[in-house]
Design a protein around this motif. Structure first.
Motif, PDB file in Angstrom:
ATOM      1  N   ILE A  45      -7.051   2.485  -3.321  1.00 19.27           N
ATOM      2  CA  ILE A  45      -6.094   2.436  -4.443  1.00 19.27           C
ATOM      3  C   ILE A  45      -5.562   1.009  -4.568  1.00 19.27           C
ATOM      4  N   TYR A  46      -5.555   0.483  -5.805  1.00 13.85           N
ATOM      5  CA  TYR A  46      -4.823  -0.750  -6.102  1.00 13.85           C
ATOM      6  C   TYR A  46      -3.623  -0.363  -6.963  1.00 13.85           C
ATOM      7  N   LYS A  62       1.964  -7.450  -9.797  1.00 11.32           N
ATOM      8  CA  LYS A  62       1.189  -7.765  -8.594  1.00 11.32           C
ATOM      9  C   LYS A  62       0.340  -6.570  -8.183  1.00 11.32           C
ATOM     10  N   LEU A  63      -0.871  -6.831  -7.657  1.00 16.58           N
ATOM     11  CA  LEU A  63      -1.753  -5.773  -7.175  1.00 16.58           C
ATOM     12  C   LEU A  63      -1.646  -5.668  -5.655  1.00 16.58           C
ATOM     13  N   THR A  64      -1.475  -4.445  -5.162  1.00 15.46           N
ATOM     14  CA  THR A  64      -1.443  -4.196  -3.721  1.00 15.46           C
ATOM     15  C   THR A  64      -2.518  -3.182  -3.377  1.00 15.46           C
ATOM     16  N   ARG A  65      -3.303  -3.483  -2.350  1.00 10.69           N
ATOM     17  CA  ARG A  65      -4.448  -2.646  -1.966  1.00 10.69           C
ATOM     18  C   ARG A  65      -4.053  -1.641  -0.877  1.00 10.69           C
ATOM     19  N   TYR A  66      -4.465  -0.391  -1.059  1.00 11.54           N
ATOM     20  CA  TYR A  66      -4.255   0.662  -0.069  1.00 11.54           C
ATOM     21  C   TYR A  66      -5.607   1.311   0.223  1.00 11.54           C
ATOM     22  N   LYS A  67      -5.928   1.473   1.490  1.00 12.24           N
ATOM     23  CA  LYS A  67      -7.204   2.081   1.859  1.00 12.24           C
ATOM     24  C   LYS A  67      -6.986   3.577   2.054  1.00 12.24           C
ATOM     25  N   TYR A 120      -5.421   9.031  -3.197  1.00 11.95           N
ATOM     26  CA  TYR A 120      -4.116   8.927  -3.851  1.00 11.95           C
ATOM     27  C   TYR A 120      -2.987   9.517  -2.995  1.00 11.95           C
ATOM     28  N   SER A 121      -3.257  10.629  -2.331  1.00 12.81           N
ATOM     29  CA  SER A 121      -2.229  11.254  -1.479  1.00 12.81           C
ATOM     30  C   SER A 121      -1.830  10.307  -0.355  1.00 12.81           C
ATOM     31  N   PHE A 122      -2.841   9.660   0.253  1.00 15.60           N
ATOM     32  CA  PHE A 122      -2.567   8.710   1.335  1.00 15.60           C
ATOM     33  C   PHE A 122      -1.761   7.520   0.811  1.00 15.60           C
ATOM     34  N   ASP A 140      -5.259   6.343  10.521  1.00 19.65           N
ATOM     35  CA  ASP A 140      -6.513   5.740  10.055  1.00 19.65           C
ATOM     36  C   ASP A 140      -7.220   6.730   9.135  1.00 19.65           C
ATOM     37  N   PHE A 141      -7.264   6.413   7.856  1.00 16.65           N
ATOM     38  CA  PHE A 141      -7.814   7.348   6.851  1.00 16.65           C
ATOM     39  C   PHE A 141      -9.254   7.721   7.159  1.00 16.65           C
ATOM     40  N   ASN A 142     -10.093   6.720   7.511  1.00 18.79           N
ATOM     41  CA  ASN A 142     -11.515   6.985   7.752  1.00 18.79           C
ATOM     42  C   ASN A 142     -11.724   7.939   8.922  1.00 18.79           C
ATOM     43  N   LYS A 143     -10.972   7.690  10.020  1.00 21.52           N
ATOM     44  CA  LYS A 143     -11.103   8.553  11.200  1.00 21.52           C
ATOM     45  C   LYS A 143     -10.638   9.972  10.892  1.00 21.52           C
ATOM     46  N   SER A 144      -9.451  10.079  10.276  1.00 21.33           N
ATOM     47  CA  SER A 144      -8.909  11.414   9.977  1.00 21.33           C
ATOM     48  C   SER A 144      -9.799  12.148   8.977  1.00 21.33           C
ATOM     49  N   ASN A 145     -10.346  11.405   8.011  1.00 20.35           N
ATOM     50  CA  ASN A 145     -11.223  12.022   7.005  1.00 20.35           C
ATOM     51  C   ASN A 145     -12.499  12.562   7.659  1.00 20.35           C
TER      52      ASN A 145
END
Length: 633
Positions: free
Chosen positions: A231-232, A238-243, A246-248, A598-603
């Motif tokens: 998500i940006y 300003k743009l902020t990046r989130y890995k 949307y819920s995360f 960690d989104f990737n690990k939990s996913n």
């Protein structure tokens, strides 16, 4: 493949829209751009396609646009067709001209080989066939057939000329062509607008599995949550990046703000304490050195800026003072709706306080029903009657009633001519039209602003029966969430059309579903409807399987070997225990800090748990089937 933009800004009509852009997209990433209406999301998408729109930003880094590898960007700017006399099929086949030419050449080789099967011709045919296969030559027809079907085009539509289609259908055709071009970076701006739920679900699955990179702007929370992994967020230019999805992003943004605010407040208290010590002891010779050291402590601090609060401004309205209607708000008896031909037949009684969501495919009568209930169009047959003390408020998704030459203030006063200007200004102010905003012409308002204006007009009279046709179209996510809160607390009665599954799920307690075989009423909400639909589909599949596998009457059933049956049951029980143990261990892992943060690990773990649950269900079903057989014998 990689596109990287550092310290860029974007302006539109002389106004800086985004002033500090740091953005990157890598091969296979699925990105959503989120932010309030007017924050610059669409302008940013246009700049991705046309990099000349970027200029130097206000950050400290050097302004750069870096491109690694060669890649194509697919962005649907406007709906244009070179030749409107082409049929739909001819227009679609233009996307596969290379494959069609290869196919023709292959057929030519086949004809030549029937007369001359020389090694040269065979080799050329084999090489071309391999290339044809790699480029999707044997699947492209199926691909466009599926898309045409999913977007609601029939067999007969394929032979219609492009110029004969409506504006909405032409947009769908352009969208299909964009998807079929398979760009390396697919850029989509509100792709679910005006699509029905079934098409949205298909598109969601298609984009989820899209192998290229994806940049999407959408206000459909469920849609982007299921598709994106980055998500940006656009906030204050300003743009902020989130890995993560949307819920995360929602959780992380809130936590980051709270932590930064806490750190800022703690640092400010510490600065105040150190300054206080300095002021108390700076004039005492014995303490002057110590006092000065406190100032140096402040100078050496990495000062934390106070975090800016996210723009959460929302419109306000009070519907608590509306008049109560009788119990039966509306009765539709043998109501046949349509224009030149019948679209649907409906028998419906709407009771006070109920909120009915109307869902179904496009073009089969949902909006026509609302217009008929509101008296805008006459029914073909049957009749509609309102109960006593019912005051309806109708919202049209096309906003056709808005006069584009009016100002916001004049539009509101024309609708409610007995109100004074100060009262009108206060009402408009509560819907975020403040000061000079009320003097804006309708034709310069954004889609979201037009929706707010129309809702302001409708809700001012405190209707006790709302008839809403796609009220969330063009609304940003914050606006949608606020409207959900208002309608969730609304004590009146409501019937609404929406293709936003999250909105339907949150608001509707009953459903009216338009299907090809008629209109069906369900006395429960969206979650129960989805579960019931899955259950019915499962039963249908099971019946078909039973028909296929059931033995003929004359066939002799084999004798059951109870020893082998018990042995298999024991094996299944052990497998079930193992499966349940694995699930418990993985669920415990999800509670570990290094995993749930960690989104990737939990996913990945959630995916494993999901697969294990599927395995467990199958094992339990087999165990039950064998147990039943054993009991019967």
């Amino acid at each position: 493949m990689k596109l990287q933009i550092k310290n860029a800004s974007v302006s539109l009509n002389g106004n800086t829209i985004l002033e500090e852009i740091n953005f990157e997209i890598n091969d296979g990433e699925h990105i959503a751009i989120v932010g309030r209406n007017g924050s610059g999301k669409t302008t940013f998408l246009r700049a991705i396609e046309n990099n000349d729109m970027f200029s130097e930003g206000i950050g400290e880094e050097k302004f750069q646009i870096n491109k690694i590898g060669t890649f194509t960007i697919g962005y649907m700017k406007q709906v244009e067709f070179d030749n409107e006399n082409l049929t739909l099929l001819e227009e679609i086949e233009k996307s596969f001209s290379n494959l069609i030419n290869m196919e023709k050449k292959l057929n030519t080789y086949v004809e030549q080989m029937s007369k001359n099967n020389s090694d040269k011709i065979i080799n050329e045919y084999t090489n071309l066939q391999e290339s044809f296969k790699i480029q999707g030559g044997y699947s492209y027809k199926k691909e466009y057939e599926v898309m045409l079907n999913k977007f609601g085009f029939s067999e007969s539509d394929k032979l219609k000329k492009i110029g004969e289609f409506s504006g909405g259908q032409r947009t769908k055709i352009a969208f299909i062509k964009l998807l079929l071009s398979h760009p390396d970076i697919l850029v989509l701006d509100e792709p679910t607008n005006h699509l029905d739920i079934k098409t949205i679900e298909w598109l969601e699955e298609y984009l989820k599995n899209y192998k290229g990179a994806l940049i999407i702007v959408s206000h459909d929370r469920m849609f982007i949550n299921n598709i994106v992994n980055i998500i940006y967020d656009i906030d204050y230019g300003k743009l902020t990046r989130y890995k993560g999805n949307y819920s995360f992003y929602e959780k992380t943004k809130k936590l980051n703000y709270e932590k930064t605010l806490k750190d800022y407040e703690f640092q400010q208290k510490e600065i105040k304490r150190l300054k206080s010590i300095y002021e108390r002891f700076r004039s005492k010779p014995s303490k002057a050195s110590m006092a000065l050291s406190k100032l140096r402590q402040i100078e050496h601090m990495d000062l934390i800026d106070k975090p800016l609060e996210t723009d959460m401004r929302v419109f306000k309205t009070n519907l608590s003072e509306m008049e109560e209607s009788v119990k039966k708000v509306l009765i539709a008896e043998e109501l046949v709706i349509g224009y030149d031909k019948p679209l649907a037949k409906i028998d419906l009684t709407i009771l006070r306080g109920k909120k009915i969501g109307v869902i179904g495919e496009n073009g089969i009568g949902k909006s026509t029903l609302l217009k008929t209930l509101n008296g805008i169009i006459d029914p073909i047959s049957g009749h509609v009657s309102y109960g006593l003390h019912v005051t309806p408020g109708y919202f049209d998704q096309n906003l056709a009633m808005l006069d584009s030459d009016n100002t916001v203030l004049k539009e509101f006063r024309d609708f409610l001519p007995l109100l004074t200007e100060p009262v009108c200004r206060r009402a408009l102010g509560s819907f975020l039209f403040k000061g000079e905003d009320v003097l804006k012409k309708i034709n310069v308002l954004s889609g979201g602003e037009k929706v707010r204006l129309e809702l302001c007009k409708i809700l001012f009279n405190k209707p006790n029966f709302l008839i809403l046709d796609e009220p969330t179209n063009h609304m940003d996510i914050v606006g949608k969430e606020h409207l959900e809160d208002i309608l969730g607390e609304y004590k009146g009665t409501m019937i609404f059309v929406s293709h936003d599954r999250y909105f339907v799920k949150k608001i509707a307690d009953q459903l009216l579903v338009f299907e090809k075989d008629g209109v069906k009423f369900y006395p429960y909400g969206y979650d129960e409807y989805v579960e019931e639909t899955k259950k019915l589909q499962g039963e249908t599949i099971e019946k078909k399987e039973n028909i296929k596998t059931s033995p003929k009457k004359e066939e002799v059933q084999p004798k059951i070997n109870t020893y082998e049956l018990k042995k298999e049951l024991n094996r299944l029980e052990n497998e079930i225990i193992k499966c349940e143990t694995k699930i418990k261990i993985l669920e415990q892992d999800l509670c570990k800090t290094d995993i749930y943060t960690d989104f990737n690990k939990s996913n990945a773990i959630n995916e494993k748990i999901k697969n294990l649950h599927n395995d467990l269900n199958l094992l339990n079903e087999k165990w039950e089937d064998l147990t039943n057989i054993l009991l019967e014998n």
